[in-house]
Design a protein around this motif. Sequence first.
Motif, PDB file in Angstrom:
ATOM      1  N   GLU A 202       0.836  -1.023   0.055  1.00  0.00           N
ATOM      2  CA  GLU A 202      -0.082   0.043   0.173  1.00  0.00           C
ATOM      3  C   GLU A 202       0.852   1.146  -0.046  1.00  0.00           C
ATOM      4  OE1 GLU A 202      -2.404  -0.714   3.401  1.00  0.00           O
ATOM      5  OE2 GLU A 202      -3.197  -2.573   2.534  1.00  0.00           O
ATOM      6  N   GLU A 203       2.023   1.222   0.785  1.00  0.00           N
ATOM      7  CA  GLU A 203       2.728   2.510   0.986  1.00  0.00           C
ATOM      8  C   GLU A 203       3.400   2.545  -0.563  1.00  0.00           C
ATOM      9  OE1 GLU A 203       6.206   4.880   0.891  1.00  0.00           O
ATOM     10  OE2 GLU A 203       6.344   2.531   0.582  1.00  0.00           O
ATOM     11  N   ALA A 204       4.019   1.658  -1.305  1.00  0.00           N
ATOM     12  CA  ALA A 204       4.465   1.627  -2.443  1.00  0.00           C
ATOM     13  C   ALA A 204       3.611   2.164  -3.687  1.00  0.00           C
ATOM     14  CB  ALA A 204       5.161   0.361  -2.897  1.00  0.00           C
ATOM     15  N   LEU A 205       2.115   1.608  -3.547  1.00  0.00           N
ATOM     16  CA  LEU A 205       1.357   2.380  -4.364  1.00  0.00           C
ATOM     17  C   LEU A 205       0.990   3.735  -4.020  1.00  0.00           C
ATOM     18  CD1 LEU A 205      -0.882  -0.928  -4.659  1.00  0.00           C
ATOM     19  CD2 LEU A 205       0.753  -0.310  -6.359  1.00  0.00           C
ATOM     20  N   ASP A 206       0.859   3.950  -2.861  1.00  0.00           N
ATOM     21  CA  ASP A 206       0.460   5.434  -2.420  1.00  0.00           C
ATOM     22  C   ASP A 206       1.350   6.172  -3.015  1.00  0.00           C
ATOM     23  OD1 ASP A 206      -1.662   6.933  -1.373  1.00  0.00           O
ATOM     24  OD2 ASP A 206      -0.813   6.825   0.609  1.00  0.00           O
ATOM     25  N   ALA A 207       2.641   5.991  -2.724  1.00  0.00           N
ATOM     26  CA  ALA A 207       3.593   6.996  -3.148  1.00  0.00           C
ATOM     27  C   ALA A 207       3.883   7.194  -4.829  1.00  0.00           C
ATOM     28  CB  ALA A 207       5.251   6.314  -2.890  1.00  0.00           C
ATOM     29  N   ARG A 208       3.091   6.262  -5.597  1.00  0.00           N
ATOM     30  CA  ARG A 208       3.145   6.253  -6.973  1.00  0.00           C
ATOM     31  C   ARG A 208       1.685   7.007  -7.496  1.00  0.00           C
ATOM     32  NH1 ARG A 208       6.723   2.865  -5.690  1.00  0.00           N
ATOM     33  NH2 ARG A 208       8.410   2.522  -6.511  1.00  0.00           N
ATOM     34  N   TYR A 210      -1.346   5.702  -7.079  1.00  0.00           N
ATOM     35  CA  TYR A 210      -2.260   4.701  -7.442  1.00  0.00           C
ATOM     36  C   TYR A 210      -3.537   4.956  -6.984  1.00  0.00           C
ATOM     37  CZ  TYR A 210      -4.236   0.140  -8.235  1.00  0.00           C
ATOM     38  OH  TYR A 210      -5.028  -1.143  -8.500  1.00  0.00           O
ATOM     39  N   PHE A 211      -3.639   5.579  -5.778  1.00  0.00           N
ATOM     40  CA  PHE A 211      -5.146   5.407  -5.389  1.00  0.00           C
ATOM     41  C   PHE A 211      -5.763   6.517  -5.494  1.00  0.00           C
ATOM     42  CE2 PHE A 211      -2.615   2.707  -2.058  1.00  0.00           C
ATOM     43  CZ  PHE A 211      -3.239   1.285  -2.316  1.00  0.00           C
ATOM     44  N   ARG A 212      -6.470   6.662  -6.548  1.00  0.00           N
ATOM     45  CA  ARG A 212      -7.049   7.824  -7.255  1.00  0.00           C
ATOM     46  C   ARG A 212      -8.432   7.318  -7.801  1.00  0.00           C
ATOM     47  NH1 ARG A 212      -3.715  12.185  -9.100  1.00  0.00           N
ATOM     48  NH2 ARG A 212      -1.710  11.941  -8.354  1.00  0.00           N
ATOM     49  N   PRO A 213      -9.556   8.133  -7.743  1.00  0.00           N
ATOM     50  CA  PRO A 213      -9.493   9.293  -6.592  1.00  0.00           C
ATOM     51  C   PRO A 213      -9.503   8.698  -5.098  1.00  0.00           C
ATOM     52  CG  PRO A 213     -12.063   8.441  -7.316  1.00  0.00           C
ATOM     53  CD  PRO A 213     -10.877   7.641  -8.116  1.00  0.00           C
ATOM     54  N   ALA A 214      -9.192   9.732  -4.372  1.00  0.00           N
ATOM     55  CA  ALA A 214      -8.805   9.473  -3.037  1.00  0.00           C
ATOM     56  C   ALA A 214      -9.870   8.950  -2.002  1.00  0.00           C
ATOM     57  CB  ALA A 214      -8.219  10.732  -2.440  1.00  0.00           C
ATOM     58  N   ASP A 215     -11.146   9.314  -2.373  1.00  0.00           N
ATOM     59  CA  ASP A 215     -12.071   8.652  -1.548  1.00  0.00           C
ATOM     60  C   ASP A 215     -12.266   7.121  -1.856  1.00  0.00           C
ATOM     61  OD1 ASP A 215     -13.133   9.528  -4.286  1.00  0.00           O
ATOM     62  OD2 ASP A 215     -15.278   9.533  -3.718  1.00  0.00           O
ATOM     63  N   LYS A 216     -11.713   6.835  -3.032  1.00  0.00           N
ATOM     64  CA  LYS A 216     -12.151   5.404  -3.450  1.00  0.00           C
ATOM     65  C   LYS A 216     -10.932   4.380  -2.652  1.00  0.00           C
ATOM     66  CE  LYS A 216     -15.077   5.625  -7.475  1.00  0.00           C
ATOM     67  NZ  LYS A 216     -14.990   4.979  -8.994  1.00  0.00           N
ATOM     68  N   LYS A 217      -9.930   5.065  -2.132  1.00  0.00           N
ATOM     69  CA  LYS A 217      -8.955   4.345  -1.652  1.00  0.00           C
ATOM     70  C   LYS A 217      -9.127   3.216  -0.576  1.00  0.00           C
ATOM     71  CE  LYS A 217      -4.578   5.121   0.978  1.00  0.00           C
ATOM     72  NZ  LYS A 217      -3.593   6.027   1.760  1.00  0.00           N
ATOM     73  N   LEU A 224      -7.601  -5.204  -3.100  1.00  0.00           N
ATOM     74  CA  LEU A 224      -6.096  -5.627  -3.065  1.00  0.00           C
ATOM     75  C   LEU A 224      -5.935  -6.742  -1.999  1.00  0.00           C
ATOM     76  CD1 LEU A 224      -3.709  -2.594  -3.523  1.00  0.00           C
ATOM     77  CD2 LEU A 224      -4.231  -4.340  -5.174  1.00  0.00           C
ATOM     78  N   ARG A 225      -6.414  -6.468  -0.743  1.00  0.00           N
ATOM     79  CA  ARG A 225      -6.437  -7.447   0.252  1.00  0.00           C
ATOM     80  C   ARG A 225      -6.968  -8.569  -0.033  1.00  0.00           C
ATOM     81  NH1 ARG A 225      -5.180  -4.819   6.175  1.00  0.00           N
ATOM     82  NH2 ARG A 225      -3.657  -3.144   5.536  1.00  0.00           N
ATOM     83  N   SER A 226      -8.281  -8.401  -0.425  1.00  0.00           N
ATOM     84  CA  SER A 226      -9.177  -9.657  -0.912  1.00  0.00           C
ATOM     85  C   SER A 226      -8.366 -10.519  -1.713  1.00  0.00           C
ATOM     86  CB  SER A 226     -10.365  -9.195  -1.139  1.00  0.00           C
ATOM     87  OG  SER A 226     -11.059  -8.581  -0.550  1.00  0.00           O
ATOM     88  N   SER A 247      12.091  -3.570  -5.456  1.00  0.00           N
ATOM     89  CA  SER A 247      12.689  -3.418  -6.730  1.00  0.00           C
ATOM     90  C   SER A 247      12.143  -2.061  -7.351  1.00  0.00           C
ATOM     91  CB  SER A 247      12.744  -4.672  -7.620  1.00  0.00           C
ATOM     92  OG  SER A 247      13.331  -4.261  -8.964  1.00  0.00           O
ATOM     93  N   LEU A 248      10.815  -2.187  -7.145  1.00  0.00           N
ATOM     94  CA  LEU A 248       9.998  -0.908  -8.158  1.00  0.00           C
ATOM     95  C   LEU A 248      10.408  -0.045  -7.283  1.00  0.00           C
ATOM     96  CD1 LEU A 248       6.583  -2.903  -8.822  1.00  0.00           C
ATOM     97  CD2 LEU A 248       8.351  -2.411 -10.381  1.00  0.00           C
ATOM     98  N   ASP A 249      10.478   0.075  -6.034  1.00  0.00           N
ATOM     99  CA  ASP A 249      10.719   1.408  -5.210  1.00  0.00           C
ATOM    100  C   ASP A 249      12.012   2.003  -5.564  1.00  0.00           C
ATOM    101  OD1 ASP A 249       8.831   2.324  -3.513  1.00  0.00           O
ATOM    102  OD2 ASP A 249       9.063   0.899  -1.835  1.00  0.00           O
ATOM    103  N   ARG A 250      12.824   0.943  -5.578  1.00  0.00           N
ATOM    104  CA  ARG A 250      14.472   1.454  -5.426  1.00  0.00           C
ATOM    105  C   ARG A 250      14.942   1.612  -6.969  1.00  0.00           C
ATOM    106  NH1 ARG A 250      19.271  -2.190  -3.066  1.00  0.00           N
ATOM    107  NH2 ARG A 250      20.901  -0.837  -2.859  1.00  0.00           N
ATOM    108  N   TYR A 251      14.089   1.164  -8.303  1.00  0.00           N
ATOM    109  CA  TYR A 251      14.681   1.474  -9.409  1.00  0.00           C
ATOM    110  C   TYR A 251      13.541   1.847 -10.240  1.00  0.00           C
ATOM    111  CZ  TYR A 251      18.394  -1.630  -7.509  1.00  0.00           C
ATOM    112  OH  TYR A 251      19.425  -2.244  -6.824  1.00  0.00           O
TER     113      TYR A 251
END
Length: 264
Positions: A202-208, A210-217, A224-226, A247-251
């Motif tokens: 979730e942190e990696a996706l949030d940084a990019r 991914y969770f748009r629009p915010a109210d649907k996060k 995702l958890r399901s 790896s996605l975070d770093r590169y």
Amino acid sequence: MAGTNSELPLIAEGPVIILVNPQLGENIGMVARAMANFGLAELRLVDPRDGWPSDTARAAASKADHVIDGASVHDSLADAIADLNFVYATTARSRDGFKPVRGPSVAARTLRTRYRGGERTGILFGRERWGLNNEEVGMADEIVTFPVNPAFASLNIAQAVLLMSYEWMKSGMEDESQTPFQAVEQTPATKQDLFGFFGHLEEALDARGYFRPADKKPRMIDNLRSVFTRRAMSMQEIHLLRGVISSLDRYSRKNPRGGEGSDG
């Protein structure tokens, strides 16, 4: 499926396979391959139409050379089965007469019992186009037939041999559910491992973004958890997925791992 390994012991035992007046070398070769797949080795040919030996048979055998090299040729069926104690005849058609008719599983168990008792056994297979005639079936002790579509009961000779060879191999197994290899043993993940993975993802996706629009996060996170809780995950699977995220975070695509300017 590829699986030939010359370093493993070769199984070569069981009933003799007798082909009556086989027509094509390719079919004889495929029969040899089917036999070798399931541990049968002795092949007898009664009056093969195109003669013997056969280069096309050897090519179609896919390295089942021990079966091809050991094949014997006979002028008559009587000669081919003369030294055998018990013989099955395969047929897809109902026959007049009083011979017992067995399914392949029962036939294979019978052959296995007689083999262990020291008897010489065999299975007859007929011509590609029309099988065995009544006189040839009459030379056998019992009939074996396959549960096939009654409106389309004709089997290729190699397919028929494959079915009986498989049943023969299966009849020698202590447990019919056993397999030649198992999945790699894995350690079940704890809930703490799973929650740590969720947080990482979730942190990696949030940084990019991914969770748009915010109210649907919240709903997107639930979905995702399901996905990842439909079945129990293992520690190895979680480590793999977290490695992907790291790896996605770093590169980045512009600065991939191993590329100029990266430290990997």
